[in-house]
Design a protein around this motif. Sequence first.
Motif, PDB file in Angstrom:
ATOM      1  N   LEU B  72      53.959  87.610 106.576  1.00  0.00           N
ATOM      2  CA  LEU B  72      54.907  88.221 105.637  1.00  0.00           C
ATOM      3  C   LEU B  72      54.950  87.433 104.327  1.00  0.00           C
ATOM      4  O   LEU B  72      55.038  88.015 103.240  1.00  0.00           O
ATOM      5  CB  LEU B  72      56.303  88.286 106.271  1.00  0.00           C
ATOM      6  N   ALA B  73      54.855  86.114 104.456  1.00  0.00           N
ATOM      7  CA  ALA B  73      54.828  85.270 103.257  1.00  0.00           C
ATOM      8  C   ALA B  73      53.594  85.605 102.420  1.00  0.00           C
ATOM      9  O   ALA B  73      53.655  85.627 101.189  1.00  0.00           O
ATOM     10  CB  ALA B  73      54.819  83.801 103.654  1.00  0.00           C
ATOM     11  N   GLY B  74      52.495  85.898 103.093  1.00  0.00           N
ATOM     12  CA  GLY B  74      51.271  86.287 102.402  1.00  0.00           C
ATOM     13  C   GLY B  74      51.483  87.565 101.603  1.00  0.00           C
ATOM     14  O   GLY B  74      51.056  87.663 100.445  1.00  0.00           O
ATOM     15  N   TYR B  75      52.187  88.535 102.226  1.00  0.00           N
ATOM     16  CA  TYR B  75      52.479  89.765 101.491  1.00  0.00           C
ATOM     17  C   TYR B  75      53.430  89.468 100.330  1.00  0.00           C
ATOM     18  O   TYR B  75      53.297  90.037  99.244  1.00  0.00           O
ATOM     19  CB  TYR B  75      53.061  90.822 102.432  1.00  0.00           C
ATOM     20  N   GLY B  76      54.363  88.547 100.567  1.00  0.00           N
ATOM     21  CA  GLY B  76      55.285  88.152  99.507  1.00  0.00           C
ATOM     22  C   GLY B  76      54.569  87.476  98.350  1.00  0.00           C
ATOM     23  O   GLY B  76      55.013  87.564  97.205  1.00  0.00           O
ATOM     24  N   ALA B  77      53.438  86.820  98.672  1.00  0.00           N
ATOM     25  CA  ALA B  77      52.677  86.121  97.625  1.00  0.00           C
ATOM     26  C   ALA B  77      51.591  87.017  97.037  1.00  0.00           C
ATOM     27  O   ALA B  77      50.804  86.561  96.210  1.00  0.00           O
ATOM     28  CB  ALA B  77      52.054  84.857  98.208  1.00  0.00           C
ATOM     29  N   GLY B  78      51.518  88.274  97.495  1.00  0.00           N
ATOM     30  CA  GLY B  78      50.538  89.215  96.942  1.00  0.00           C
ATOM     31  C   GLY B  78      49.133  89.027  97.476  1.00  0.00           C
ATOM     32  O   GLY B  78      48.171  89.510  96.871  1.00  0.00           O
ATOM     33  N   VAL B  79      49.014  88.313  98.591  1.00  0.00           N
ATOM     34  CA  VAL B  79      47.670  88.086  99.156  1.00  0.00           C
ATOM     35  C   VAL B  79      47.628  88.554 100.615  1.00  0.00           C
ATOM     36  O   VAL B  79      46.913  87.988 101.445  1.00  0.00           O
ATOM     37  CB  VAL B  79      47.259  86.596  99.052  1.00  0.00           C
ATOM     38  N   GLY B  80      48.374  89.603 100.894  1.00  0.00           N
ATOM     39  CA  GLY B  80      48.464  90.102 102.262  1.00  0.00           C
ATOM     40  C   GLY B  80      47.129  90.544 102.828  1.00  0.00           C
ATOM     41  O   GLY B  80      46.812  90.260 103.984  1.00  0.00           O
ATOM     42  N   ARG B  81      46.324  91.228 102.002  1.00  0.00           N
ATOM     43  CA  ARG B  81      45.042  91.733 102.512  1.00  0.00           C
ATOM     44  C   ARG B  81      44.110  90.584 102.872  1.00  0.00           C
ATOM     45  O   ARG B  81      43.416  90.620 103.888  1.00  0.00           O
ATOM     46  CB  ARG B  81      44.380  92.627 101.467  1.00  0.00           C
ATOM     47  N   GLU B  82      44.132  89.568 102.033  1.00  0.00           N
ATOM     48  CA  GLU B  82      43.274  88.408 102.309  1.00  0.00           C
ATOM     49  C   GLU B  82      43.734  87.693 103.577  1.00  0.00           C
ATOM     50  O   GLU B  82      42.923  87.233 104.378  1.00  0.00           O
ATOM     51  CB  GLU B  82      43.301  87.427 101.129  1.00  0.00           C
ATOM     52  N   LEU B  83      45.046  87.634 103.749  1.00  0.00           N
ATOM     53  CA  LEU B  83      45.553  86.979 104.969  1.00  0.00           C
ATOM     54  C   LEU B  83      45.206  87.793 106.214  1.00  0.00           C
ATOM     55  O   LEU B  83      44.928  87.227 107.278  1.00  0.00           O
ATOM     56  CB  LEU B  83      47.068  86.788 104.886  1.00  0.00           C
ATOM     57  N   ALA B  84      45.220  89.121 106.072  1.00  0.00           N
ATOM     58  CA  ALA B  84      44.816  89.962 107.210  1.00  0.00           C
ATOM     59  C   ALA B  84      43.365  89.667 107.573  1.00  0.00           C
ATOM     60  O   ALA B  84      43.005  89.630 108.760  1.00  0.00           O
ATOM     61  CB  ALA B  84      45.004  91.430 106.848  1.00  0.00           C
ATOM     62  N   ARG B  85      42.553  89.417 106.553  1.00  0.00           N
ATOM     63  CA  ARG B  85      41.148  89.063 106.807  1.00  0.00           C
ATOM     64  C   ARG B  85      41.064  87.691 107.495  1.00  0.00           C
ATOM     65  O   ARG B  85      40.283  87.484 108.419  1.00  0.00           O
ATOM     66  CB  ARG B  85      40.398  89.026 105.476  1.00  0.00           C
ATOM     67  N   ALA B  86      41.918  86.782 107.044  1.00  0.00           N
ATOM     68  CA  ALA B  86      41.947  85.449 107.673  1.00  0.00           C
ATOM     69  C   ALA B  86      42.407  85.546 109.124  1.00  0.00           C
ATOM     70  O   ALA B  86      41.946  84.790 109.985  1.00  0.00           O
ATOM     71  CB  ALA B  86      42.869  84.529 106.886  1.00  0.00           C
ATOM     72  N   LEU B  87      43.310  86.494 109.377  1.00  0.00           N
ATOM     73  CA  LEU B  87      43.793  86.690 110.758  1.00  0.00           C
ATOM     74  C   LEU B  87      42.637  87.135 111.656  1.00  0.00           C
ATOM     75  O   LEU B  87      42.513  86.679 112.803  1.00  0.00           O
ATOM     76  CB  LEU B  87      44.924  87.723 110.772  1.00  0.00           C
ATOM     77  N   ARG B  88      41.795  88.002 111.139  1.00  0.00           N
ATOM     78  CA  ARG B  88      40.623  88.432 111.919  1.00  0.00           C
ATOM     79  C   ARG B  88      39.713  87.232 112.210  1.00  0.00           C
ATOM     80  O   ARG B  88      39.207  87.078 113.319  1.00  0.00           O
ATOM     81  CB  ARG B  88      39.847  89.512 111.149  1.00  0.00           C
ATOM     82  N   THR B  89      39.538  86.387 111.202  1.00  0.00           N
ATOM     83  CA  THR B  89      38.712  85.181 111.402  1.00  0.00           C
ATOM     84  C   THR B  89      39.330  84.297 112.483  1.00  0.00           C
ATOM     85  O   THR B  89      38.628  83.774 113.354  1.00  0.00           O
ATOM     86  CB  THR B  89      38.616  84.388 110.081  1.00  0.00           C
ATOM     87  N   ALA B  90      40.668  84.150 112.411  1.00  0.00           N
ATOM     88  CA  ALA B  90      41.360  83.309 113.397  1.00  0.00           C
ATOM     89  C   ALA B  90      41.181  83.875 114.804  1.00  0.00           C
ATOM     90  O   ALA B  90      41.012  83.125 115.770  1.00  0.00           O
ATOM     91  CB  ALA B  90      42.837  83.211 113.044  1.00  0.00           C
ATOM     92  N   LEU B  91      41.204  85.200 114.915  1.00  0.00           N
ATOM     93  CA  LEU B  91      41.014  85.819 116.234  1.00  0.00           C
ATOM     94  C   LEU B  91      39.604  85.562 116.741  1.00  0.00           C
ATOM     95  O   LEU B  91      39.397  85.331 117.932  1.00  0.00           O
ATOM     96  CB  LEU B  91      41.278  87.326 116.146  1.00  0.00           C
ATOM     97  N   ILE B  92      38.649  85.592 115.829  1.00  0.00           N
ATOM     98  CA  ILE B  92      37.252  85.328 116.233  1.00  0.00           C
ATOM     99  C   ILE B  92      37.122  83.890 116.740  1.00  0.00           C
ATOM    100  O   ILE B  92      36.379  83.609 117.673  1.00  0.00           O
ATOM    101  CB  ILE B  92      36.297  85.584 115.043  1.00  0.00           C
ATOM    102  N   ILE B  93      37.883  82.973 116.130  1.00  0.00           N
ATOM    103  CA  ILE B  93      37.848  81.575 116.595  1.00  0.00           C
ATOM    104  C   ILE B  93      38.665  81.427 117.877  1.00  0.00           C
ATOM    105  O   ILE B  93      38.292  80.708 118.797  1.00  0.00           O
ATOM    106  CB  ILE B  93      38.415  80.632 115.508  1.00  0.00           C
TER     107      ILE B  93
END
Lengths: 339, 316
Positions: B72-93
């Motif tokens: 949510l903080a990522g969306y608040g900072a305007g980088v929500g889409r990038e964080l969603a991509r990072a979440l996918r990376t985290a799931l892969i790890i």
Amino acid sequence: MSNSRQTPRPALALLAPVALAAAFMLTGCGLGAGATPSGVHLLITREFGARTLHSLRAPAVRGQETVMSLLLRNAAVSTRYGGGFVQSIDGHHGGYEGGEPVDWFYYVNGVEASKGAAEVNVHAGDRVWWDLHDWGQTDYIPAVVGSYPEPFLNGIDGRRLPVRVECAEPEGAACRTVAGRLRDAGVPAARALLGPAGVGPESLRVIVGTWSQVHRELGVQSLRGGPAASGVYARVSASGATIELLDDQGRSVRTLGGSAGLLAATRYSGEQPEWIVTGTDPAGVELAAHALDEADLHGRFAVAIAAQSSTPATGPSATATGSSAATTGAVLALPQPDP
Amino acid sequence: MSALRRSSPESGSHAGSGAFGRFAPMLYRPLASPLHATRAGIAALWALSLMTGALLLYHPLALAALIAAILLAGYGAGVGRELARALRTALIIGLPIVLVNVLVSREGLTVFARLGDLGPFGQGNLTVEALAYGGVIALKVTVLVLITALASLAIDPDALLRICRRLSFRSALTTSLAVRMLPLLAADAQRLAEAQRTRPDGAPRGARARAALLGAVVAGSLDRAMDVAATLEVRGFATAGRAPRQQRPWSRHDLAFLVSAVAVLALALLGRLTGVAAFTSYPLLHVPFGVGLLVLCAALALSVLLPFADRRGIEL
């Protein structure tokens, strides 16, 4: 052509999952905890069985347990290397004590496993024994007598093995006593003359005879090398007239002369364990044969038996007055405690 | 240096669609958000505090609350889409972490499947405890990945390096140049890959193409390094002294994120020391849930998110 290749083969399609499931079941795989083994005993001691920490005749068991999971379920344990190595049990840590290395070792039905505790499954009737002891002299104690009547009753790794009592004198009193004790414990044992004839690699041997009669047997020979060779903290003199009892440092603590017996287990070069019932003379062998009793052997690595009149007890942990041996001899635990 | 100036940070975010097509670094972009408006030192401290909180806490609910709050903080900072991509990376790890732990750990007692003898790995008794512990570690890794991504996207690296410049000028300059070179390398790779594809005899494929591309990019980067070194020398960077302290008044965002950092750290410590967020994985799984835990999770999430509520004074 391509159509014929794509045609499904119903029989094969049906058989493949069935075969897979069968293979899955046969290799011990499955869902859930598996069947719970019954009649399991768990003994936790330190100093070669001298101090008992837990002796559980009905430990908590849930499904198919490994030796490690059985321990984890019944004691406060800390492990290392992803749960494969026991570091401490109930606050008793492996490491160094008095400058000597000590660690936890385990025996299933009196036999030291060559694998880690997380690799060994517990079977019905198994007696699992964990002991914290000094391994400065040897870290190889292949077999112990303290789980009697195991391994004769339920075998090794869940497989019962034929038992053969091999005597220098098959009709002698000691031989009959040993066979009788085993029979009383529910173990059918064949009696035979000492020697290699008819010995299968997959049988448990109990060798009975005076030292001079049995010392050429391969397993018995390792006793000459002391603890490092046999895992038995005793040394019989070359003439067989005396038995030297050693402490955990391999030092001679006392020497039994006259009629004295020795009851120990060892293992020769990867074969099944051998139990040795021997003595300085026929009376000593008979003393050892009478010591073949669950109460006398419980929690002992090996025992020496001295005639009561000649050898006084050296301490509470060193001797026991067992049900039968009490009338004939004093059962001395090996290794002997430091005087 | 002119090449450095010409390249915009955005050029790196979509650079390298050829052989380096998947290389899309998460780079800082100045955006209108409270986190972007916060001074870099405080924002970095805030990120560090969240990381420490994730390392201190083991309860899956507390970690999940942190993950949700960071997203949510990522969306608040305007980088929500990038964080969603990072979440996918985290799931892969995270997924392999869970799988490996289930297969390797032998400390759990609640068996849910038996695979038989796995040789050096012992009896393949898969336990709920190993699954849960692997999951917790994966959650921790997810928090760390997300925080790192958010910090990379929302904290100005130049401002961070300015802080370092006062401590060690040369190290800060070296790091600064290395960071600036990254998008240039990506752009080089893209340009070379496109040139490779336009060859009349057809572009080489597979590992050979990548090796050729890598060689060209490395050679180019060495050339550029020599140019940059000469430029810096000419401009007298070798004699530069300690950078002066920059005076900047504290903003409400600085204070808000500082309070947030302290609050997150305090809550994590509280959860750890009081046992409110207690979690025992081995030998038997013990995951207590209670009002205290729910309050802690809510407080953690609020502590992370409240600084984003104040949107005043965040204009670019």
